[in-house]
Design a protein around this motif. Structure first.
Motif, PDB file in Angstrom:
ATOM      1  N   LYS A  75      31.361  30.811  52.962  1.00 37.49           N
ATOM      2  CA  LYS A  75      31.769  29.616  52.214  1.00 37.49           C
ATOM      3  C   LYS A  75      32.349  30.010  50.853  1.00 37.49           C
ATOM      4  O   LYS A  75      32.713  29.144  50.065  1.00 37.49           O
ATOM      5  CB  LYS A  75      30.572  28.695  52.019  1.00 37.49           C
ATOM      6  CG  LYS A  75      30.015  28.174  53.346  1.00 37.49           C
ATOM      7  CD  LYS A  75      29.124  26.995  53.086  1.00 37.49           C
ATOM      8  CE  LYS A  75      28.366  26.435  54.249  1.00 37.49           C
ATOM      9  NZ  LYS A  75      28.674  26.761  55.579  1.00 37.49           N
ATOM     10  N   HIS A  76      32.433  31.277  50.578  1.00 36.99           N
ATOM     11  CA  HIS A  76      32.899  31.718  49.263  1.00 36.99           C
ATOM     12  C   HIS A  76      34.386  31.365  49.076  1.00 36.99           C
ATOM     13  O   HIS A  76      35.234  31.744  49.893  1.00 36.99           O
ATOM     14  CB  HIS A  76      32.704  33.230  49.129  1.00 36.99           C
ATOM     15  CG  HIS A  76      32.750  33.698  47.714  1.00 36.99           C
ATOM     16  ND1 HIS A  76      33.917  33.712  46.990  1.00 36.99           N
ATOM     17  CD2 HIS A  76      31.781  34.141  46.879  1.00 36.99           C
ATOM     18  CE1 HIS A  76      33.663  34.152  45.763  1.00 36.99           C
ATOM     19  NE2 HIS A  76      32.372  34.412  45.677  1.00 36.99           N
ATOM     20  N   SER A  77      34.695  30.646  47.962  1.00 33.68           N
ATOM     21  CA  SER A  77      36.056  30.101  47.835  1.00 33.68           C
ATOM     22  C   SER A  77      37.125  31.188  47.723  1.00 33.68           C
ATOM     23  O   SER A  77      38.241  31.003  48.184  1.00 33.68           O
ATOM     24  CB  SER A  77      36.138  29.153  46.645  1.00 33.68           C
ATOM     25  OG  SER A  77      35.849  29.863  45.462  1.00 33.68           O
ATOM     26  N   ARG A  78      36.784  32.330  47.121  1.00 31.49           N
ATOM     27  CA  ARG A  78      37.818  33.370  47.032  1.00 31.49           C
ATOM     28  C   ARG A  78      38.239  33.835  48.422  1.00 31.49           C
ATOM     29  O   ARG A  78      39.409  34.073  48.684  1.00 31.49           O
ATOM     30  CB  ARG A  78      37.330  34.565  46.200  1.00 31.49           C
ATOM     31  CG  ARG A  78      37.519  34.292  44.726  1.00 31.49           C
ATOM     32  CD  ARG A  78      37.546  35.520  43.859  1.00 31.49           C
ATOM     33  NE  ARG A  78      38.458  36.575  44.246  1.00 31.49           N
ATOM     34  CZ  ARG A  78      38.337  37.833  43.811  1.00 31.49           C
ATOM     35  NH1 ARG A  78      37.376  38.168  43.000  1.00 31.49           N
ATOM     36  NH2 ARG A  78      39.194  38.743  44.191  1.00 31.49           N
ATOM     37  N   ALA A 112      33.247  38.094  48.596  1.00 31.17           N
ATOM     38  CA  ALA A 112      32.334  37.239  49.369  1.00 31.17           C
ATOM     39  C   ALA A 112      31.080  38.000  49.791  1.00 31.17           C
ATOM     40  O   ALA A 112      30.358  37.565  50.701  1.00 31.17           O
ATOM     41  CB  ALA A 112      33.061  36.672  50.587  1.00 31.17           C
ATOM     42  N   THR A 147      37.749  32.006  51.355  1.00 34.66           N
ATOM     43  CA  THR A 147      38.315  30.918  52.179  1.00 34.66           C
ATOM     44  C   THR A 147      39.749  30.589  51.740  1.00 34.66           C
ATOM     45  O   THR A 147      40.607  30.321  52.577  1.00 34.66           O
ATOM     46  CB  THR A 147      37.440  29.645  52.135  1.00 34.66           C
ATOM     47  OG1 THR A 147      37.264  29.258  50.773  1.00 34.66           O
ATOM     48  CG2 THR A 147      36.089  29.886  52.768  1.00 34.66           C
ATOM     49  N   GLU A 148      40.030  30.682  50.431  1.00 36.33           N
ATOM     50  CA  GLU A 148      41.400  30.412  49.977  1.00 36.33           C
ATOM     51  C   GLU A 148      42.354  31.519  50.427  1.00 36.33           C
ATOM     52  O   GLU A 148      43.498  31.266  50.803  1.00 36.33           O
ATOM     53  CB  GLU A 148      41.436  30.259  48.448  1.00 36.33           C
ATOM     54  CG  GLU A 148      40.906  28.897  48.022  1.00 36.33           C
ATOM     55  CD  GLU A 148      40.504  28.844  46.554  1.00 36.33           C
ATOM     56  OE1 GLU A 148      40.968  29.696  45.762  1.00 36.33           O
ATOM     57  OE2 GLU A 148      39.698  27.954  46.203  1.00 36.33           O
ATOM     58  N   GLU A 203      43.090  30.912  54.015  1.00 39.43           N
ATOM     59  CA  GLU A 203      43.968  29.753  54.182  1.00 39.43           C
ATOM     60  C   GLU A 203      45.432  30.156  53.988  1.00 39.43           C
ATOM     61  O   GLU A 203      46.308  29.739  54.741  1.00 39.43           O
ATOM     62  CB  GLU A 203      43.582  28.697  53.147  1.00 39.43           C
ATOM     63  CG  GLU A 203      43.882  27.292  53.562  1.00 39.43           C
ATOM     64  CD  GLU A 203      43.335  26.312  52.533  1.00 39.43           C
ATOM     65  OE1 GLU A 203      42.122  26.404  52.208  1.00 39.43           O
ATOM     66  OE2 GLU A 203      44.114  25.485  52.050  1.00 39.43           O
ATOM     67  N   HIS A 224      38.809  40.727  48.842  1.00 41.54           N
ATOM     68  CA  HIS A 224      38.304  39.378  49.123  1.00 41.54           C
ATOM     69  C   HIS A 224      37.026  39.412  49.953  1.00 41.54           C
ATOM     70  O   HIS A 224      36.152  38.567  49.782  1.00 41.54           O
ATOM     71  CB  HIS A 224      39.394  38.519  49.780  1.00 41.54           C
ATOM     72  CG  HIS A 224      40.468  38.129  48.814  1.00 41.54           C
ATOM     73  ND1 HIS A 224      41.584  38.915  48.589  1.00 41.54           N
ATOM     74  CD2 HIS A 224      40.559  37.086  47.969  1.00 41.54           C
ATOM     75  CE1 HIS A 224      42.324  38.345  47.659  1.00 41.54           C
ATOM     76  NE2 HIS A 224      41.728  37.228  47.260  1.00 41.54           N
TER      77      HIS A 224
END
Ligand code: AMP
Ligand code: MN
Ligand code: MN
Ligand code: MN
Length: 301
Positions: free
Chosen positions: A87-90, A185, A92-93, A96, A181
């Protein structure tokens, strides 16, 4: 079955280009008595909630993972992240952005296939894929169903692989970006399938490891379906030389690659549980170090 306790640290579910659900993989691992299993879908973590929940319900030791395709000196290599905080935004972004590039490429493949006379639509592709990480095996599955090709291998060999008429390249991150990345995470970065069947490519592996270890690589797959005993020992020797963690897995894709089975790969794969326990210990030590890091910096001021 040999009765040896083994693990499988590389699998794909129907959330990328496999065909089994994440909970199906857990059920399969429980049946086989695997000591641990990782889900490493391509460029997506969308199967991991289900995977980890199914694992706790079934009492299976599960590792949250992801596999990222990267470009290193014009060659595609794959980096698997294990023990990631999915779920770590770095992370997941980053993923994406990669999937956006996939989608651009997929539109170009569709246009190319249509111009070559293959009847295939975006709707069919989205329906077939089901998940958010859509790739060439989904194109292959549709083309096979429509009778254009015999099987996945045939579709790749004659149409979808690099150098064939349906191929389109996509923008890929560098291995250093993927490693960064994965580390952000909290995961370990593993070089997946560093060699291929019957290629004893020691100089290639060494050359790549010289760069990847500088970028922070933590481990490398030394056991993978089709690796010869010579390749395995060459890889284990390089694992030791570069102070890496050995990893291994089947690269299970369900019915998309039916000859590769969960846990056992092509029939002879036996990834020892020690690979997993060593890795988990290294991951725990890393986590403890980073928890301690801010205090150490403050003391130094
Ligand atoms: P993509 O990530 O969409 O470019 O598709 C790559 C996926 O296609 C890999 O993860 C494999 O599952 C499969 N694949 C790649 N190359 C081949 C090949 N030569 N033959 C069969 N399957 C392949
Ligand atoms: Mn795949
Ligand atoms: Mn791969
Ligand atoms: Mn894979």
């Amino acid at each position: 079955m040999s009765g040896v306790i083994r693990v499988d640290l590389h699998t794909h579910s129907c959330l990328s280009d496999g065909t089994m659900s994440p909970s199906g993989i857990i059920a399969g691992a429980a049946n086989l008595g695997l000591a641990a299993v990782a889900l490493t879908d391509h460029d997506t973590v969308s199967g991991l909630d289900e995977f980890m929940a199914a694992a706790s319900a079934a009492g299976v030791e599960a590792v949250p993972g992801v596999e990222v395709s990267c470009s290193a000196s014009n060659r595609e290599i794959h980096i698997v992240g294990l023990f990631i905080d999915w779920k770590h935004s770095r992370l997941t972004e980053f993923l994406e952005g990669i999937r956006e590039q996939r989608n651009h490429r997929n539109s170009r493949i569709l246009a190319k296939l249509n111009s070559l006379g293959y009847a295939i639509s975006l709707e069919e592709l989205l329906e077939r894929a089901g998940g958010e990480s859509i790739g060439r095996p989904h194109f292959a599955a549709i083309l096979i169903e429509k009778g254009y090709f015999k099987d996945n291998q045939d579709a790749f060999e004659r149409c979808l692989k690099r150098g064939r008429p349906g191929f389109c390249r996509r923008e890929l991150p560098t291995p250093a970006e993927a490693i960064q990345h994965i580390h952000a995470a909290g995961g370990l970065a593993i070089w997946a399938h560093p060699v291929y069947r019957n290629k004893y490519a020691r100089s290639h592996v060494r050359g790549m490891l010289n760069k990847l270890t500088v970028a922070g690589l933590d481990g490398m797959e030394a056991m993978y379906p089709g690796f010869t005993p010579e390749q395995q020992s060459m890889l284990m020797e390089l694992v030791a030389h570069y102070h890496l963690l050995p990893s291994g897995g089947s690269d299970f894709h369900g019915e998309n690659i039916p000859q590769i089975k969960l846990g056992g790969g092509d029939g002879s794969l036996e990834v020892p549980v020690k690979f997993y326990t060593d890795m988990k210990q290294a991951w725990r030590e890393r986590a403890a170090e980073s928890a301690a890091a801010p205090a150490a910096v403050e003391e130094g001021l």
